[in-house]
Design a protein around this motif. Structure first.
Motif, PDB file in Angstrom:
ATOM      1  N   ALA A  45       0.938  -1.193   0.019  1.00 30.66           N
ATOM      2  CA  ALA A  45      -0.072  -0.032  -0.056  1.00 30.66           C
ATOM      3  C   ALA A  45       1.008   1.373  -0.014  1.00 30.66           C
ATOM      4  O   ALA A  45       1.992   1.234   0.811  1.00 30.66           O
ATOM      5  CB  ALA A  45      -1.068   0.061   1.235  1.00 30.66           C
ATOM      6  N   ASN A  46       0.359   2.399  -0.791  1.00 29.83           N
ATOM      7  CA  ASN A  46       1.176   3.457  -0.952  1.00 29.83           C
ATOM      8  C   ASN A  46       1.532   4.045   0.416  1.00 29.83           C
ATOM      9  O   ASN A  46       2.317   4.539   0.865  1.00 29.83           O
ATOM     10  CB  ASN A  46       0.682   4.553  -1.865  1.00 29.83           C
ATOM     11  N   SER A  47       0.523   3.980   1.417  1.00 29.70           N
ATOM     12  CA  SER A  47       0.705   4.599   2.794  1.00 29.70           C
ATOM     13  C   SER A  47       1.586   4.052   3.515  1.00 29.70           C
ATOM     14  O   SER A  47       2.323   4.470   4.315  1.00 29.70           O
ATOM     15  CB  SER A  47      -0.696   4.820   3.709  1.00 29.70           C
ATOM     16  N   ALA A  48       1.863   2.737   3.427  1.00 31.86           N
ATOM     17  CA  ALA A  48       2.860   1.771   4.141  1.00 31.86           C
ATOM     18  C   ALA A  48       4.133   2.254   3.654  1.00 31.86           C
ATOM     19  O   ALA A  48       5.065   2.462   4.273  1.00 31.86           O
ATOM     20  CB  ALA A  48       2.490   0.375   3.680  1.00 31.86           C
ATOM     21  N   LYS A  49       4.229   2.447   2.264  1.00 34.63           N
ATOM     22  CA  LYS A  49       5.481   2.810   1.583  1.00 34.63           C
ATOM     23  C   LYS A  49       6.001   4.176   1.957  1.00 34.63           C
ATOM     24  O   LYS A  49       7.071   4.429   2.215  1.00 34.63           O
ATOM     25  CB  LYS A  49       5.388   2.690  -0.032  1.00 34.63           C
ATOM     26  N   ALA A  50       5.067   4.970   2.097  1.00 31.09           N
ATOM     27  CA  ALA A  50       5.107   6.535   2.505  1.00 31.09           C
ATOM     28  C   ALA A  50       5.677   6.306   4.012  1.00 31.09           C
ATOM     29  O   ALA A  50       6.500   7.174   4.394  1.00 31.09           O
ATOM     30  CB  ALA A  50       4.061   7.394   2.431  1.00 31.09           C
ATOM     31  N   ALA A  51       5.011   5.572   5.062  1.00 33.35           N
ATOM     32  CA  ALA A  51       5.557   5.440   6.247  1.00 33.35           C
ATOM     33  C   ALA A  51       6.891   4.961   6.306  1.00 33.35           C
ATOM     34  O   ALA A  51       7.617   5.596   7.213  1.00 33.35           O
ATOM     35  CB  ALA A  51       4.382   4.737   7.124  1.00 33.35           C
ATOM     36  N   GLN A  52       7.157   4.009   5.469  1.00 31.59           N
ATOM     37  CA  GLN A  52       8.592   3.643   5.531  1.00 31.59           C
ATOM     38  C   GLN A  52       9.517   4.706   5.109  1.00 31.59           C
ATOM     39  O   GLN A  52      10.695   4.789   5.851  1.00 31.59           O
ATOM     40  CB  GLN A  52       8.618   2.052   4.735  1.00 31.59           C
ATOM     41  N   ALA A  53       9.290   5.478   4.051  1.00 30.92           N
ATOM     42  CA  ALA A  53      10.285   6.381   3.605  1.00 30.92           C
ATOM     43  C   ALA A  53      10.407   7.360   4.912  1.00 30.92           C
ATOM     44  O   ALA A  53      11.409   7.854   5.028  1.00 30.92           O
ATOM     45  CB  ALA A  53       9.701   7.091   2.310  1.00 30.92           C
ATOM     46  N   LYS A  54       9.190   7.659   5.546  1.00 30.29           N
ATOM     47  CA  LYS A  54       9.379   8.813   6.478  1.00 30.29           C
ATOM     48  C   LYS A  54      10.235   8.149   7.605  1.00 30.29           C
ATOM     49  O   LYS A  54      11.084   8.994   8.186  1.00 30.29           O
ATOM     50  CB  LYS A  54       7.923   8.977   6.985  1.00 30.29           C
TER      51      LYS A  54
END
Length: 178
Positions: A45-54
């Protein structure tokens, strides 16, 4: 004992009638179940990928400092081991104490880093999971599922709705939904 034997045929007859009645009722109202693979949601999920990048951005500086400190400690230890045989006893003891203190400091910082990273990762994953659960509920209500499972030993792939959930999460993220 006699009364048990007398009532036994009645119990068998009642059980037989119950098994006949259940399939007729099940045909009238079909049970619909689905499955969501939360590990895939966390990976795709894009939100999970964004959380990982954060998280990577937030912790990269500290991680680099730890790597540098670890490399410096390793180099200092190797230098001490090379030079120790030619050092005076008092000098060797003093350097050994310094290295032990540096190692203790390094271990403490590494442990604090791991604890902080773990706590932040849990916070971010909880937000992703909360959002995923809202989307799962929306899909379940829209498609009239009776139950959606997130943990199972075996799931027939035809019941897996993970792709639908990931697509819905990604679509709602693109429209400003959180």
């Amino acid at each position: 004992m006699k009364s048990l034997v007398r009532h036994f045929p009645l119990a068998v007859l009642a059980a037989a009638l119950a098994t006949v009645a259940v399939p007729a009722q099940a045909q009238a109202e079909e049970f619909k179940a689905g499955f969501v693979n939360t590990d895939r949601v966390f990976r795709e999920a894009n939100s999970a990928k964004a959380a990982q990048a954060k998280l990577e951005q937030e912790f990269s500086r500290r991680e680099k400092e730890l790597v540098d400190q670890g490399n410096a400690l390793k180099a200092a230890t190797e230098k001490f081991e090379r030079e120790a045989p030619t050092m005076a006893e008092s000098q060797r003891i003093q350097r050994q104490r310094q290295l032990v203190e540096q190692d203790r400091d390094f271990q403490r910082k590494r442990r604090e880093f791991q604890e902080d990273l773990s706590a932040r990762k849990n916070e971010e994953l909880a937000q992703v999971l909360e959002r995923a659960n809202r989307v799962v509920k929306q899909v379940a209500e829209a498609e009239k599922y009776d139950v959606i499972l997130q943990e199972a030993v075996y799931v027939n792939p035809k019941h897996d709705i993970t792709d639908k959930v990931i697509k819905a999460m990604n679509a709602s993220a693109g429209n400003g939904g959180k």
